[in-house]
Design a protein around this motif. Structure first.
Motif, PDB file in Angstrom:
ATOM      1  N   ALA A   1      61.450 -34.974  42.709  1.00 17.33           N
ATOM      2  CA  ALA A   1      60.282 -34.082  42.616  1.00 17.33           C
ATOM      3  C   ALA A   1      59.195 -34.649  41.711  1.00 17.33           C
ATOM      4  O   ALA A   1      58.142 -34.030  41.559  1.00 17.33           O
ATOM      5  N   LYS A   2      59.454 -35.811  41.106  1.00 14.05           N
ATOM      6  CA  LYS A   2      58.511 -36.442  40.171  1.00 14.05           C
ATOM      7  C   LYS A   2      58.132 -35.486  39.039  1.00 14.05           C
ATOM      8  O   LYS A   2      56.954 -35.281  38.739  1.00 14.05           O
ATOM      9  N   ILE A   3      59.149 -34.886  38.447  1.00 13.03           N
ATOM     10  CA  ILE A   3      58.933 -33.898  37.379  1.00 13.03           C
ATOM     11  C   ILE A   3      59.434 -34.454  36.056  1.00 13.03           C
ATOM     12  O   ILE A   3      60.560 -34.959  35.988  1.00 13.03           O
TER      13      ILE A   3
ATOM     14  N   LEU B   1      57.509 -30.713  48.000  1.00 12.91           N
ATOM     15  CA  LEU B   1      56.446 -29.739  48.250  1.00 12.91           C
ATOM     16  C   LEU B   1      56.163 -28.938  46.977  1.00 12.91           C
ATOM     17  O   LEU B   1      55.026 -28.744  46.582  1.00 12.91           O
ATOM     18  N   ALA B   2      57.256 -28.536  46.309  1.00 13.74           N
ATOM     19  CA  ALA B   2      57.090 -27.766  45.072  1.00 13.74           C
ATOM     20  C   ALA B   2      56.274 -28.558  44.072  1.00 13.74           C
ATOM     21  O   ALA B   2      55.390 -28.027  43.409  1.00 13.74           O
TER      22      ALA B   2
ATOM     23  N   ALA C   1      68.924 -35.333  36.692  1.00 11.85           N
ATOM     24  CA  ALA C   1      67.995 -36.477  36.765  1.00 11.85           C
ATOM     25  C   ALA C   1      67.573 -36.835  38.198  1.00 11.85           C
ATOM     26  O   ALA C   1      66.384 -37.094  38.434  1.00 11.85           O
ATOM     27  N   PRO C   2      68.490 -36.845  39.183  1.00 14.48           N
ATOM     28  CA  PRO C   2      68.041 -37.179  40.547  1.00 14.48           C
ATOM     29  C   PRO C   2      66.988 -36.201  41.082  1.00 14.48           C
ATOM     30  O   PRO C   2      66.095 -36.599  41.835  1.00 14.48           O
ATOM     31  N   LEU C   3      67.059 -34.936  40.668  1.00 18.69           N
ATOM     32  CA  LEU C   3      66.058 -33.962  41.119  1.00 18.69           C
ATOM     33  C   LEU C   3      64.712 -34.225  40.445  1.00 18.69           C
ATOM     34  O   LEU C   3      63.653 -34.078  41.065  1.00 18.69           O
TER      35      LEU C   3
END
Ligand code: PHB
Length: 394
Positions: free
Chosen positions: A122-124, A21-22, A116-118
Motif C-alpha cells: 500500500a506504500k504506507i 486503491l486505499a 510489513a508486506p502490507l
C-alpha cells in the motif's frame, strides 16, 4: 481523538487492489491525519502498548495534536502480543476501512513481520516503535525504526566483556527473531575479540522455566552469562532463579541487553538486579537536560509508571512523524514521507539520534550500564558509551 478497537476476526479485503486503491485515494489537504497504532494492549506484552502510548501522548500533549494544518487522530488496535494474524488483520482494517495514512507501534517482531508486506503493497509509512529484529527494516521500503536493533545493542556488550577480561560466556536467549539476532551478534563479536562461548541455549518465548537452564549454566562454570529476554516479567523470574541457584554467589556475572533491567520491572526485581551489566540505548538515569525534562513530564503525566525505552521510542516516533510531515507540507504518502525521514537527526531523551538514510534504521549511542541503587531507587547507571552506533549486521 482516540478510538480503540480490536480488529474484527474474519475481516477480508487483503487484496493488492484494495490496498493500492486505499493508498491512492488518500487526499491529505486539510483532512484529519489518521495514524493507525498496532500495539499489544492486553496479554503478556500489554505494558509495551501502554508505555509506547504514554510516550506518544506525552509528545502530543507537548506539541499539540495538529501538524501542518492536519489534526492527528490515533486509531489504536490491540494485537494482543505475539499474534501475527491479528496484527495483519488490524493493518488491513486500518488501511482499507479507516483510511489510516501511517501505521505505527509494533511491540514485538512477529507483529512487525506480519504487517510489513502490507505497508510495502500500500506504500504506507510504518514507524516501528519497538520490534527489534534487525531485518524488520528490510521487509518494506516504508519502514523506519525509532527503537533499536538487537545486533546494535548486543555487539557493544561483547566488546565490553572481552575488554574487561571476561573469557568464558554462556548465552541464553528467547527462541525467536530478537533472541537469534542477539545470540548471533554476541557470539561473533565476542569470539572475534578472543572470548570463548562455553554453551548456548534458546528458551521458549512465553513462560520459560529457567530452572533446568540455570543448572546447566552453573555446571559449565562460565565467567558470565549473556542474555536476551523480552522486557517484562521474565526478567524477574530469571534474576530470582539466578540468585536462588547460587550463580550470583559463585561470582558468575550477568551481562545482558538492557531489556533485562527495563525500568518498568526494575522495582519488581528487588535487589537481585544489583550489579547486572547491560548495554542499551535508554536509561531513566541518563544525565542530560532533555532527559531531565522528559522524565519530569512523564512522572507528572503518569505518576505510577517509570519512563522506559518503550515510552521513549513512542515519543521519538511521534517526533519523526511530525518532522517528516513538516518537511512534506503534510503529505504522508510513502515515498515522500520516507525520503523526508531519511537522514533526520535530533536529540532524544536517550541522547543524539539519527535515521540512517540507507537502512532507515536508527543510529544512536549505546551505553554500558550497571544496576545500582540511586537515592533508594534501582537505576541503570551509565558507565561507558559507544557513540553513534549503527546496526553492525547491516
Ligand atoms: C521484539 O519482539 O522485537 C522485542 C520484544 C521485546 C524486547 C525487545 C524486542 O525487549
Amino acid at each position: 481523538m482516540i478510538t480503540s478497537t480490536r480488529p474484527r476476526v474474519g475481516y477480508l479485503a487483503s487484496t493488492f487492489a484494495a490496498l493500492a486503491l486505499a493508498a491512492s485515494s488518500a487526499s491529505y489537504a486539510a483532512e484529519d491525519l489518521k495514524i493507525g497504532m498496532i500495539l499489544p494492549m492486553t496479554g503478556p506484552f500489554a505494558s509495551y502498548g501502554q508505555q509506547i502510548l504514554n510516550g506518544v501522548h506525552l509528545y502530543l500533549s507537548e506539541h499539540g495534536d495538529t501538524v501542518e494544518g492536519r489534526k492527528v487522530q490515533l486509531i489504536i488496535k490491540d494485537d494482543t502480543g505475539v499474534a501475527p494474524e491479528i496484527s495483519k488483520r488490524a493493518a488491513q482494517e486500518l488501511i482499507v476501512k479507516d483510511k489510516a495514512e501511517i501505521l505505527a507501534g509494533f511491540g514485538v517482531t512477529p507483529s512487525a513481520f506480519a504487517v510489513a508486506p502490507l505497508s510495502a503493497q500500500a506504500k504506507i509509512p510504518m514507524v516501528v516503535m519497538n520490534a527489534a529484529t534487525s531485518s524488520v527494516t528490510e521487509k518494506s521500503p516504508y519502514v523506519v525504526r525509532t527503537s533499536m536493533s538487537m545486533p546494535q545493542t548486543s555487539a557493544p556488550m561483547a566488546t565490553w566483556a572481552a575488554k574487561e577480561g571476561i573469557t568464558k560466556v554462556y548465552t541464553l536467549v528467547a527462541d525467536y527473531g530478537p533472541g537469534h539476532d542477539a545470540e548471533k551478534q554476541f557470539v561473533k563479536t565476542f569470539t572475534e575479540a578472543g572470548g570463548e562461548i562455553v554453551g548456548e541455549v534458546r528458551v521458549p518465548l512465553q513462560n520459560p522455566d529457567y530452572a533446568p537452564f540455570l543448572q546447566r549454566i552453573k555446571d559449565s562454570k562460565p565467567n558470565a552469562v549473556f542474555l536476551f529476554v523480552p522486557a517484562g516479567e521474565q526478567s524477574v523470574a530469571f534474576l530470582k532463579g539466578f540468585e536462588q541457584r547460587g550463580l550470583r554467589d559463585m561470582g558468575v556475572k550477568i551481562i545482558s541487553t538492557g531489556d533485562l533491567t527495563d525500568e518498568d520491572v526494575l522495582d519488581a526485581t528487588g535487589e537481585t538486579a544489583i550489579g547486572a551489566i547491560t548495554s542499551f540505548h535508554y536509561s531513566e538515569a541518563h544525565d542530560s537536560t532533555k532527559n531531565k525534562a522528559y522524565t519530569e513530564a512523564y512522572y507528572k503525566a503518569y505518576p505510577s509508571k517509570r519512563p522506559n525505552f518503550l515510552s521513549v521510542a513512542g515519543y521519538d516516533g511521534m517526533h519523526l512523524i511530525y518532522s517528516a510531515l513538516k518537511k512534506t507540507g503534510g503529505d504522508a504518502s510513502g515515498d515522500k514521507f520516507i525520503s523526508a525521514a531519511k537522514g533526520m537527526e535530533w536529540e532524544s531523551p536517550r541522547g543524539p539520534i539519527s535515521i540512517d538514510p540507507e537502512t532507515r534504521d536508527i543510529v544512536q549511542n549505546i551505553y554500558i550500564r550497571k544496576v545500582e541503587k540511586v537515592g533508594g531507587k534501582l537505576q541503570n547507571v551509565e558507565i561507558d558509551l559507544i557513540p553513534n552506533f549503527k546496526d553492525p549486521s547491516k
